[in-house]
Design a protein around this motif. Structure first.
Motif, PDB file in Angstrom:
ATOM      1  N   LEU A  36      31.923 -25.931 -33.503  1.00 32.67           N
ATOM      2  CA  LEU A  36      31.518 -25.226 -32.505  1.00 32.67           C
ATOM      3  C   LEU A  36      30.253 -26.068 -31.987  1.00 32.67           C
ATOM      4  O   LEU A  36      29.920 -26.001 -30.734  1.00 32.67           O
ATOM      5  N   ASN A  39      31.544 -28.231 -29.366  1.00 30.14           N
ATOM      6  CA  ASN A  39      32.133 -27.587 -28.317  1.00 30.14           C
ATOM      7  C   ASN A  39      30.999 -26.923 -27.522  1.00 30.14           C
ATOM      8  O   ASN A  39      30.917 -26.953 -26.101  1.00 30.14           O
ATOM      9  N   GLN A 264      33.070 -15.349 -28.925  1.00 37.64           N
ATOM     10  CA  GLN A 264      32.832 -16.611 -29.129  1.00 37.64           C
ATOM     11  C   GLN A 264      33.564 -17.684 -27.934  1.00 37.64           C
ATOM     12  O   GLN A 264      32.947 -18.511 -27.401  1.00 37.64           O
ATOM     13  N   ALA A 265      34.804 -17.146 -27.443  1.00 37.03           N
ATOM     14  CA  ALA A 265      35.414 -17.786 -26.281  1.00 37.03           C
ATOM     15  C   ALA A 265      34.435 -17.389 -25.012  1.00 37.03           C
ATOM     16  O   ALA A 265      34.247 -18.251 -24.384  1.00 37.03           O
ATOM     17  N   LEU A 268      31.178 -19.715 -24.924  1.00 39.76           N
ATOM     18  CA  LEU A 268      31.556 -21.016 -24.595  1.00 39.76           C
ATOM     19  C   LEU A 268      31.622 -21.008 -23.098  1.00 39.76           C
ATOM     20  O   LEU A 268      30.937 -22.021 -22.330  1.00 39.76           O
ATOM     21  N   ASP A 269      32.431 -20.100 -22.566  1.00 39.23           N
ATOM     22  CA  ASP A 269      32.665 -19.849 -21.159  1.00 39.23           C
ATOM     23  C   ASP A 269      31.327 -19.697 -20.175  1.00 39.23           C
ATOM     24  O   ASP A 269      31.089 -20.339 -19.338  1.00 39.23           O
TER      25      ASP A 269
ATOM     26  N   ILE B 215      36.786 -29.825 -24.176  1.00 38.13           N
ATOM     27  CA  ILE B 215      36.922 -29.344 -25.578  1.00 38.13           C
ATOM     28  C   ILE B 215      37.060 -30.413 -26.452  1.00 38.13           C
ATOM     29  O   ILE B 215      37.772 -31.292 -26.460  1.00 38.13           O
ATOM     30  N   GLY B 261      35.627 -22.347 -23.428  1.00 41.85           N
ATOM     31  CA  GLY B 261      36.112 -21.115 -24.510  1.00 41.85           C
ATOM     32  C   GLY B 261      37.533 -20.554 -24.233  1.00 41.85           C
ATOM     33  O   GLY B 261      38.402 -20.744 -25.168  1.00 41.85           O
ATOM     34  N   SER B 262      37.797 -19.852 -23.278  1.00 42.22           N
ATOM     35  CA  SER B 262      38.846 -19.387 -22.909  1.00 42.22           C
ATOM     36  C   SER B 262      40.033 -20.491 -22.766  1.00 42.22           C
ATOM     37  O   SER B 262      41.277 -20.199 -23.226  1.00 42.22           O
ATOM     38  N   GLN B 264      40.611 -22.920 -24.548  1.00 40.22           N
ATOM     39  CA  GLN B 264      41.059 -23.637 -25.800  1.00 40.22           C
ATOM     40  C   GLN B 264      42.024 -22.595 -26.158  1.00 40.22           C
ATOM     41  O   GLN B 264      43.142 -22.993 -26.683  1.00 40.22           O
TER      42      GLN B 264
END
Lengths: 288, 288, 288
Positions: A36, A39, A264-265, A268-269, B215, B261-262, B264
């Motif tokens: 993480l 990323n 979490q996704a 990051l987005d 990523i 995030g999406s 990955q």
């Protein structure tokens, strides 16, 4: 122009620089959350490299703008390794961020953290309990009247609140500046309302989403992203900009996530999508 | 039938075999991205196991179709361990893929990579700078007229482009075939337009999504999936099929993702969904 | 009231307690899946901390409700470390869960698992092959008439089914109870239809989604969540409640996921969302 507009301009510039320069910030960090960390650095606009060997870290330091050390998961060999690396950073005047995860727990961790006292980092990013515990390990006190918080965190979670850590954070920032080789420093205490201080100016940063406490590595990855920012700006701006970037991104993720997996996704987005203008327009409450 | 239709048939068969046999490909790989390596192998149709002990790796080699070694994050004990494992693979004629992450950085990494010169892998998968650096470490030169790229990557990112690595990749593939114990080999250079060569035939594979660079572990996990393919096909086909599978899946993910995030999650879904027919219908530009 | 309604009440209470108390369950676990272990514990309502040092683990044990040890990826130094930790847990009557990943493979793993025979855990969570292999390592036999399964798993995947492991699981649970210092125990065998036993009562738990076998760490993270439950309930209830929580959450995720990438995010969301009432209303097939 409002009194803090220069700060906002410098934050905006730091955000823009991370995106423009994709600065490399290397990490010696814990195994649980290192994916993480990498990323998040990439999503925030930076570049990542991880290592556990002194020779690697010196070579990568040559091409890194800043480094990040996190003592969350230790192996026996780190006892000697980490002190050596801190010493090398000191001699090279390298910029680095320390995350003293679980400070106060474990004889090995305490010995490693104590060994950093003579070669301290540019920035400490920690929760309230870790901040107070690190002051204890380095012999930084608030004078005879002070009453400390607990100096032992509940594992990796804090048991103290950010306000109780504030005087420690200020003293710690002054200690860092006095003892590291670059003579610039900041301390960032993460919590419900983040606190950033360089020992002179202090900012409270309200906001952020509570779901951040339900994913592992929220704090660790903020440490890594703080190093990305430190590669392009001074410590106070780096710590403030990184924390603001995190708070705005976590709020966006929290507004749409159904639970910690989608959070979490989405987070990051949102790190990727959040623009310098939004970040520098955040609430910043200054206390002197 | 077009001149390369046999290649396409063999690629289609390799893709179908991975899904049908769920081959086990074990990994000795870096800590940052090992979770993604395992998940990518599973999503591509294979099976995963990771270890850092010679005794484990020999036992798992008995039941693995191929193995994967990645030198991204090293510990001091690996110096001796990894040479021993490469030697065991050599003696057993085991098939394996090497990812020489950050080749050229760090004395320990260089020593480990040098130790593989006598027991080289079946496939090297790397970026352009790592390919050139590995040739330097193994003393593979292009003759007196050649001008190399840089032989030191920018951390884990390449500073050279795939085209400049092409002659090195060809020489490297010939070296692998001449010196490993199976006498088959391929080199896969990842980049904007991937390059695959066995030293005789070379393929350029255009496409793939740029979000793959945002990523962590895109390259590492391709190395692991290449090992899954190597368990069921020859090196040239394995490297080509794995890279094509990655490119088609990353394009699908890129078309719908909102950020890294999406991306990955979508990428793993797309690895799972992409069919052999789509993979073998990809653009393949052959140069001899 | 049906014969098993007391069990259901205790399961409901365990689920509610994990959410209410956010118990800390520390882990010494493998590198591949430790991030998912921590995130699954958080999503299920607990709290997480990971370490690889004896001094840390003793300090964290002071503030943990239970611990989790997983032998998936080993380093040479673990040989001595892990035996010492098991011994400390024995002396302190600490509750802990063992996941004997890949039991039967590798001399180091076998030596470590054998060293636990005198300090066995409170709960073993394993697949069928690992359960049978661990019985072999500890010299637990079913008498002269028994025919074993294979005692060597296919890497980290099982080659035996849960039914063939049932008599081993029952004997293993009895062994744990007789030899650990708390004299309570359970064994959880994961598979198409999970089996939970304390050596007297045995439950089969049908359901769960097959996509769980296409993400790495499904079993490891269940081990960690079982430790979260063990921190608030007795071993039989902890193992049963954790497995039911997993099965219901995986079914929800499977109903909406497009592949293994979205499945993992949906699964963590579903762990977070699934309520005690749904968990305790699951099918539970008791055999005595």
């Amino acid at each position: 122009m409002s009194p803090d507009s220069p700060i906002r301009e410098r934050i905006r510039e730091a955000c823009a620089m991370v995106r423009q320069k994709t600065p490399l910030a290397q990490s010696f960090t814990n195994f649980v959350t290192m994916n993480l960390v990498a990323n998040a650095q990439l999503a925030a606009g930076g570049s990542a490299a991880m290592s556990f060997l002194p020779d690697d870290i010196v070579d990568i330091d040559d091409i890194s703008g800043a480094s990040y050390i996190n003592v969350g998961t230790l192996l026996p060999s780190y006892r000697e390794t980490l002190e050596k690396i801190a010493q090398v950073f000191f001699e090279r005047q390298s910029l680095w961020v320390l995350d003293p995860v679980a400070a106060g727990l474990g004889a090995t961790r305490t010995a490693i953290l104590r060994s950093f006292a003579n070669y301290p980092p540019t920035i400490v990013r920690a929760n309230a309990s870790e901040t107070i515990a690190l002051c204890g390990i380095w012999g930084i006190s608030l004078g005879p009247d002070s009453h400390g918080g607990m100096n032992r965190p509940a594992g990796v979670e804090t048991v103290d609140d950010v306000d109780s850590a504030m005087p420690y954070a200020i003293e710690l920032a002054r200690y860092l500046r006095a003892h590291n080789s670059t003579h610039t420093a900041a301390v960032a205490v993460s919590g419900e309302c983040d606190l950033i201080t360089d020992g002179e100016r202090s900012f409270r940063l309200p906001g952020g989403d509570a779901m951040m406490t339900k994913i592992t590595g929220a704090g660790c990855s903020l440490g890594g992203v703080t190093a990305s920012y430190l590669a392009v700006s001074d410590p106070l701006i780096a710590a403030t900009a990184a924390s603001l970037h995190y708070n705005r991104a976590s709020e966006k993720a929290g507004a749409v996530a159904k639970g910690p997996g989608s959070f979490q996704a989405e987070f990051l987005d949102a790190l990727w999508q959040t623009q310098p203008d939004e970040i520098c327009a955040s609430d910043i409450i200054e206390s002197r």
